[in-house]
Design an enzyme around this catalytic site. Structure first.
Site, PDB file in Angstrom:
ATOM      1  CG  ASP A  49      -0.224  -0.701   2.651  1.00  0.00           C
ATOM      2  OD1 ASP A  49       0.923  -0.473   2.616  1.00  0.00           O
ATOM      3  OD2 ASP A  49      -0.986  -1.231   3.425  1.00  0.00           O
ATOM      4  CG  ASN A  61      -9.156  -1.816  12.023  1.00  0.00           C
ATOM      5  OD1 ASN A  61      -8.071  -2.593  11.553  1.00  0.00           O
ATOM      6  ND2 ASN A  61      -9.634  -0.800  11.107  1.00  0.00           N
ATOM      7  CG  HIS A  66      -5.760  -2.483   8.688  1.00  0.00           C
ATOM      8  ND1 HIS A  66      -5.799  -1.415   9.381  1.00  0.00           N
ATOM      9  CD2 HIS A  66      -4.676  -3.099   8.863  1.00  0.00           C
ATOM     10  CE1 HIS A  66      -4.775  -1.025   9.566  1.00  0.00           C
ATOM     11  NE2 HIS A  66      -3.953  -1.743   9.400  1.00  0.00           N
ATOM     12  CD  GLU A  95      -8.831   0.197   7.506  1.00  0.00           C
ATOM     13  OE1 GLU A  95      -8.639  -0.578   8.418  1.00  0.00           O
ATOM     14  OE2 GLU A  95      -8.347   1.399   7.775  1.00  0.00           O
TER      15      GLU A  95
HETATM   16  C1  F6R Z   1       1.369  -1.595   6.144  1.00  0.00           C
HETATM   17  C2  F6R Z   1       0.132  -2.446   6.289  1.00  0.00           C
HETATM   18  C3  F6R Z   1      -0.755  -2.395   7.246  1.00  0.00           C
HETATM   19  C4  F6R Z   1       0.002  -2.787   8.592  1.00  0.00           C
HETATM   20  C5  F6R Z   1      -0.635  -2.686  10.011  1.00  0.00           C
HETATM   21  C6  F6R Z   1       0.209  -3.054  11.227  1.00  0.00           C
HETATM   22  O1  F6R Z   1       1.731  -1.698   4.874  1.00  0.00           O
HETATM   23  O2  F6R Z   1      -0.238  -2.641   5.331  1.00  0.00           O
HETATM   24  O3  F6R Z   1      -1.787  -3.500   7.325  1.00  0.00           O
HETATM   25  O4  F6R Z   1       0.658  -4.071   8.623  1.00  0.00           O
HETATM   26  O5  F6R Z   1      -1.330  -1.563  10.166  1.00  0.00           O
HETATM   27  O6  F6R Z   1       0.801  -1.941  11.437  1.00  0.00           O
HETATM   28  P1  F6R Z   1       1.912  -1.967  12.620  1.00  0.00           P
HETATM   29  O7  F6R Z   1       3.141  -3.037  12.001  1.00  0.00           O
HETATM   30  O8  F6R Z   1       2.686  -0.475  12.460  1.00  0.00           O
HETATM   31  O9  F6R Z   1       1.218  -2.129  13.726  1.00  0.00           O
END
Ligand code: F6R
Length: 261
Positions: free
Chosen positions: A67, A136, A138, A143
């Site tokens: 992303d 959450n 995702h 989401e």
């Molecule tokens: C990042 C991504 C998100 C993160 C998720 C966890 O490229 O796709 O899904 O993997 O938000 O983020 P952290 O590791 O910062 O807790």
């Protein structure tokens, strides 16, 4: 599902990195799906160290990030292109033109999503998709909601996601409201998915995602259906599933990644 629980984050980082190293030794031109955020930083450090020790080369690898924020140029310190350059790409031997991240500043975002899907398709199947997990549920920026997208699309970030990611910005208001993200179809088509989760604050969502009902309200719960899912957790993230593990709630309770490739 293969589940591995590590006593501390360093062991987890090393194990995740070694999983990628093993894959690249067997398949030097592998296609990798990569994540950003706090979770993979230690894994990228361990990979950088492995490249420095000449244990592995990324010269023939192609990478596709999950992303990118809409509106952040590549030189913005909170953009995912900047993150990847800082934490991995500039330290390893991957040719820059083989690294792919959606362009969050494209004039036509829909066309950019289509371009990204065409690139993914041309590269063939992703061999290993590295995923973190949002509080959450995702994955990527897919989401929770009533429906999920299969293809790359523009996602509206959940308030909880913006709040969690505010730590990477000067002020919470600066966190973009939208991002381009790979869809569930692209993530799911990966040969192997490596889900890495750390910290006690993720214990509840890990429990929900891995043992709860499969629902679009928790996108990560769909991973239960993937034929080659490897989950790596630290003790904190595993806090709520440990007792279930001993009760054999999983297809294969505790295992290693040996024999995966
Ligand atoms: C990042 C991504 C998100 C993160 C998720 C966890 O490229 O796709 O899904 O993997 O938000 O983020 P952290 O590791 O910062 O807790």
């Amino acid at each position: 599902m293969k589940l591995n629980i590590f006593a501390n984050p360093n062991l987890l980082h090393e194990a995740a990195a070694q999983t990628i190293v093993r894959l690249l030794r067997q398949k030097p031109d592998a296609v990798l799906g990569l994540a950003t955020g706090g979770t993979p930083v230690g894994i990228y450090e361990a990979l950088t160290a492995a490249v420095r020790r000449r244990e592995v080369s990324f010269a023939r690898v192609a990478s596709f990030n999950l992303d990118e924020y809409v509106g952040l140029p590549p030189d913005h310190p909170a953009s995912y292109r900047y993150y990847m350059d800082q934490h991995l790409f500039r330290h390893i031997d991957i040719p820059p033109e083989r690294t792919h991240i959606p362009d969050g500043c494209a004039a036509d975002l829909e066309r950019e999503c289509e371009r990204y899907d065409r690139l993914l398709q041309a590269a063939g199947r992703i061999d290993l998709m590295l995923l973190g997990l949002g509080h959450n549920g995702h994955i990527g920026f897919n989401e929770p909601g009533r429906a999920l997208h299969s293809k790359t699309h523009v996602a509206i970030l959940h308030p909880q996601t913006r709040e969690a990611n505010a730590r990477f910005f000067r002020t919470p208001e600066e966190v973009p409201t939208r991002a381009i993200t790979m869809g569930l179809g692209s993530i799911f088509s990966a040969r192997t998915i490596l889900l890495v989760v750390k910290g006690n604050d993720k214990a509840d969502i890990v429990h929900r995602a891995l043992t709860g009902p499969i629902t679009t309200e928790c996108p990560a719960s769909l991973l239960q259906l993937h034929p080659r899912l490897v989950v790596m957790l630290d003790e904190g993230a595993a806090a709520r599933i440990k007792c279930q593990t001993t009760q054999n709630a999983f297809h294969e309770p505790v295992d290693s990644t040996n024999g995966l490739w």
